[in-house]
Write a protein that holds these residues in place. Sequence first.
Motif, PDB file in Angstrom:
ATOM      1  N   HIS A  92       7.456  -3.104   0.194  1.00  0.00           N
ATOM      2  CA  HIS A  92       8.042  -2.210   0.097  1.00  0.00           C
ATOM      3  C   HIS A  92       8.081  -0.825   0.948  1.00  0.00           C
ATOM      4  N   HIS A 151      11.625   1.113   1.962  1.00  0.00           N
ATOM      5  CA  HIS A 151      12.098   2.993   1.457  1.00  0.00           C
ATOM      6  C   HIS A 151      11.969   3.179   2.732  1.00  0.00           C
ATOM      7  N   GLU A 177       6.645   6.933  -5.714  1.00  0.00           N
ATOM      8  CA  GLU A 177       7.926   6.550  -5.724  1.00  0.00           C
ATOM      9  C   GLU A 177       6.587   3.481  -6.148  1.00  0.00           C
ATOM     10  N   HIS A 210       7.017   1.406 -10.078  1.00  0.00           N
ATOM     11  CA  HIS A 210       7.046  -0.228 -10.081  1.00  0.00           C
ATOM     12  C   HIS A 210       6.631  -0.661 -10.505  1.00  0.00           C
TER      13      HIS A 210
HETATM   14 ZN   LIG Z   1      10.987   1.459  -4.615  1.00  0.00          ZN
END
Ligand SMILES: [Zn+2]
Length: 100
Positions: A13, A17, A31, A35
Motif C-alpha cells: 500500500h 501511494h 493515511e 484504512h
Molecule cells: Zn490508501
Amino acid sequence: MFRELFLGFIRVHILYHASLGPVYGLDLIKELGGHGYHVSPGTMYPMLAKLEEGGLLVSEKINVEGKIRKYYKITDYGGSVLEEARARVRELAGEILEEG
Ligand SMILES: [Zn+2]
C-alpha cells in the motif's frame, strides 16, 4: 504472526501511494489510519528505510517551513515491483473475495 501478514499489505500500500506522488512517514501513518491500520512511527520509519535500502523507494530531504521532512518517491524498480504485486494481489485476493 498476524502482524507479519498485515505488514506485507502495508508495504504494498505504501508503494501504491508513493506511485501517486511523494510521501512522508506521518502522512502515510494518517493515511493508513484511515484504512483502519494503526502503524506507529517505530514501525513506519524502519519500513520506509528498508524499502529504500531495497531500491524500491528513494528519499529526499525537503525543507517545509523550516522543518526538514524526508519525502519518499517510488523508483522504476519499485514501480515494477508494484505492478507485480498488483497482479499477485488480484490473483490471490480475487479468489478469497469470491469465496466470501
Ligand atoms: Zn490508501
